[in-house]
Design a protein around this motif. Structure first.
Motif, PDB file in Angstrom:
ATOM      1  N   THR A 220      36.526  32.447  34.217  1.00  0.00           N
ATOM      2  CA  THR A 220      35.294  32.768  34.935  1.00  0.00           C
ATOM      3  C   THR A 220      34.194  33.027  33.907  1.00  0.00           C
ATOM      4  OG1 THR A 220      35.975  35.089  34.982  1.00  0.00           O
ATOM      5  CG2 THR A 220      36.420  33.764  36.943  1.00  0.00           C
ATOM      6  N   ASP A 226      36.907  30.812  43.826  1.00  0.00           N
ATOM      7  CA  ASP A 226      37.608  31.149  45.074  1.00  0.00           C
ATOM      8  C   ASP A 226      38.536  30.020  45.519  1.00  0.00           C
ATOM      9  OD1 ASP A 226      36.390  33.592  45.136  1.00  0.00           O
ATOM     10  OD2 ASP A 226      34.918  33.062  46.677  1.00  0.00           O
ATOM     11  N   PHE A 229      42.271  29.887  44.659  1.00  0.00           N
ATOM     12  CA  PHE A 229      43.192  30.646  45.503  1.00  0.00           C
ATOM     13  C   PHE A 229      43.278  30.052  46.900  1.00  0.00           C
ATOM     14  CE2 PHE A 229      41.995  33.504  42.159  1.00  0.00           C
ATOM     15  CZ  PHE A 229      43.092  34.333  41.953  1.00  0.00           C
ATOM     16  N   LEU A 263      43.310  34.136  36.058  1.00  0.00           N
ATOM     17  CA  LEU A 263      43.153  34.367  37.493  1.00  0.00           C
ATOM     18  C   LEU A 263      43.127  35.850  37.819  1.00  0.00           C
ATOM     19  CD1 LEU A 263      45.571  31.710  39.063  1.00  0.00           C
ATOM     20  CD2 LEU A 263      43.078  31.606  38.970  1.00  0.00           C
ATOM     21  N   THR A 264      44.010  36.619  37.200  1.00  0.00           N
ATOM     22  CA  THR A 264      44.103  38.044  37.513  1.00  0.00           C
ATOM     23  C   THR A 264      43.027  38.866  36.806  1.00  0.00           C
ATOM     24  OG1 THR A 264      45.784  38.269  35.771  1.00  0.00           O
ATOM     25  CG2 THR A 264      46.566  38.007  38.038  1.00  0.00           C
ATOM     26  N   GLY A 267      40.103  38.272  39.254  1.00  0.00           N
ATOM     27  CA  GLY A 267      40.401  38.312  40.674  1.00  0.00           C
ATOM     28  C   GLY A 267      40.091  39.651  41.307  1.00  0.00           C
ATOM     29  N   SER A 268      39.668  39.608  42.569  1.00  0.00           N
ATOM     30  CA  SER A 268      39.428  40.832  43.337  1.00  0.00           C
ATOM     31  C   SER A 268      40.762  41.392  43.817  1.00  0.00           C
ATOM     32  CB  SER A 268      38.524  40.521  44.525  1.00  0.00           C
ATOM     33  OG  SER A 268      39.126  39.518  45.333  1.00  0.00           O
ATOM     34  N   LYS A 271      42.775  38.974  45.807  1.00  0.00           N
ATOM     35  CA  LYS A 271      43.313  37.857  45.028  1.00  0.00           C
ATOM     36  C   LYS A 271      44.532  38.298  44.211  1.00  0.00           C
ATOM     37  CE  LYS A 271      39.258  34.886  44.857  1.00  0.00           C
ATOM     38  NZ  LYS A 271      38.647  35.467  46.059  1.00  0.00           N
ATOM     39  N   ILE A 272      44.487  39.510  43.688  1.00  0.00           N
ATOM     40  CA  ILE A 272      45.669  40.014  42.985  1.00  0.00           C
ATOM     41  C   ILE A 272      46.811  40.216  43.987  1.00  0.00           C
ATOM     42  CG2 ILE A 272      46.602  41.993  41.718  1.00  0.00           C
ATOM     43  CD1 ILE A 272      43.989  42.178  40.218  1.00  0.00           C
TER      44      ILE A 272
END
Length: 490
Positions: A220, A226, A229, A263-264, A267-268, A271-272
């Motif tokens: 990011t 988004d 995911f 990703l993590t 991620g919000s 998402k996690i």
């Protein structure tokens, strides 16, 4: 309607709440610094084995670039191949003249013309050149590689395995250049094509390279994050691939872990949650139960650290997973021999111990975990000591387990923190001494400090020299308590 009068009163925090708030602020700052470090550009150079170690960058001149341009545009196959070979080797350490040829000259125009040709050897060699252009440290140089992106993406479906591999490699390096590059590649169809290649490829080397490229596309910021995911279901794909890989596919597993780390990291909470529900963390824990490969452990530990930095519920889920605490204990227990792995694992543990009392109890109940933390504080350099100290302070404060720590060994180390020039270390030292004074019964806390040569002197000197009003106030309260004045640490 809720009563409005509560808004008129300001809650006065206790000393305990102030310490916990400070720990949270320090943790957020450490997370920012850590993310800045590991979100840096991650590229892969393709090197030329026969390149002479004595050759230096200034040997390439304007005459050479003119000859190179002539060779790249030649109608003769042998001349084109010779020019491509020369260019690919010189790109490993390009001279100023060669950088000008890339940025302002016809280099990329000539390379894309060769890429678009039908000769597979020329295509591979030209992709090699684009790969190293994209890996250059200069954004001006690396950014020009994007000119070739529309011609490279279709090559991901080539029947030639070497072309597929080099095309993915080139795109992966391009994606590391930044948000604009990633968005442009996504607009060119690179993301969908790379994910498909990573999922369906049967050649292990190509699959690893494809995941490398996907990991850089997963960074990011990006306009499409988004969709990784919601549309592509990357957490589920990563979990499935991690489970299915052959035992010796550690390189590919490491790239899957880098995808997960990116990703993590951004991620919000939801998402996690998706990542946890997909089983990706379980797959990595299973595959790294006995792993010693530092290149694999670092992205796996970073992924786990990102999850542990989430909500208390997510942290608790992670702590309960089979093998999690075993892996962390092994990584901080000096068995890997890697400072980087040790530091990342300490970051994970500091997030775990900042969660709930149950999670702290789980850490305390794990064999050798506390002893490893104490050993680190006693023997390591200050940057590693600091990471271990956060966990020990969390155990004492959040877990209310200060009485179960070997405080006779620890108090002198935390007094050394008070004497240091590092503001964060100073705060850690003061906070730990404050917890000793507040939580140990009777005068045990002051008695422990009294047993350290120059312990009270360190606090008195801190009051005189610190620029922080908060630190001065905390140290002054400890001095009053030490001498028996009525200064309630709580």
């Amino acid at each position: 309607m809720p009563p409005r009068f509560k808004e008129l009163y300001k809650h006065v925090p206790s000393a305990r709440e102030v310490r916990q708030r400070r720990l949270l602020q320090d943790a957020q700052l450490r997370r920012l610094h850590r993310e800045q470090a590991f979100m840096g550009k991650r590229v892969r150079y393709r090197t030329t084995p026969q390149e002479s170690e004595t050759e230096t960058e200034y040997e390439f001149t304007q005459t050479d670039t003119e000859k190179l341009a002539e060779g790249l545009g030649s109608a003769d196959h042998e001349q084109r191949m010779e020019a491509l070979g020369t260019l690919s080797s010189k790109l490993e350490q390009p001279s100023e003249e060669l950088r000008r040829f890339i940025v302002d000259g016809r280099c990329m125009e000539l390379l894309t013309a060769v890429i678009s040709g039908t000769d597979s050897d020329e295509t591979v060699q030209s992709l090699w050149c684009v790969t190293n252009v994209a890996a250059n440290e200069s954004s001006q140089v690396a950014g020009r590689a994007l000119d070739a992106a529309p011609y490279v993406v279709p090559l991901l479906t080539s029947s030639n395995v070497e072309i597929r591999n080099q095309a993915a490699w080139a795109l992966g390096n391009m994606a590391a250049e930044g948000e604009g590059a990633r968005n442009q590649l996504q607009a060119n169809g690179a993301l969908d094509a790379l994910v498909h290649l990573a999922d369906c490829e049967t050649d292990s080397e190509v699959q690893q390279t494809a995941w490398f490229a996907v990991s850089n596309m997963a960074r990011t910021p990006s306009a499409y994050f988004d969709s990784l995911f919601d549309k592509m279901k990357l957490p589920q794909l990563v979990a499935r691939q991690a489970e299915a890989l052959a035992e010796d596919s550690t390189g590919c597993l490491a790239e899957l872990a880098w995808v997960s780390a990116y990703l993590t990291a951004a991620g919000s909470t939801d998402k996690i949650d998706q990542f946890l529900e997909a089983g990706a963390a379980d797959a990595f824990l299973k595959r790294t139960a006995a792993a010693a490969d530092v290149a694999l452990l670092i992205p796996v530990i970073r992924t786990l650290g990102n999850i542990a930095a989430g909500t208390d519920t997510q942290t608790h889920q992670l702590v309960g997973k089979p093998g999690f605490l075993d892996l962390v204990a092994r990584c901080i227990g000096a068995s890997t021999g890697s400072r980087a792995v040790e530091k990342e694992a300490l970051w994970v543990l500091s997030n775990v111990t900042a969660g709930s009392k149950d999670d702290v109890d789980a850490v305390m109940g794990h064999a050798h975990m506390v002893e490893s933390l104490v050993r680190i504080v006693e023997t390591q350099t200050f940057d590693i000591k600091k990471e271990a100290a956060f966990s020990l302070l969390n155990i004492a404060l959040v877990g209310e387990r200060v009485g179960d720590l070997p405080n006779e060994r620890l108090v002198s180390e935390f007094v050394d923190f008070v004497r240091s020039q590092d503001e964060q270390l100073v705060r850690l030292g003061v906070q730990f001494i404050a917890v000793l004074f507040a939580q140990l019964p009777g005068r045990q806390g002051p008695d422990l400090l009294r047993g350290v040569e120059g312990g009270i002197d360190a606090l008195e000197n801190l009051v005189a020299v610190t620029d922080s009003d908060e630190t001065r106030s905390a140290a002054s309260a400890l001095i009053d308590s030490y001498y028996g004045d009525d200064a309630d640490a709580e």
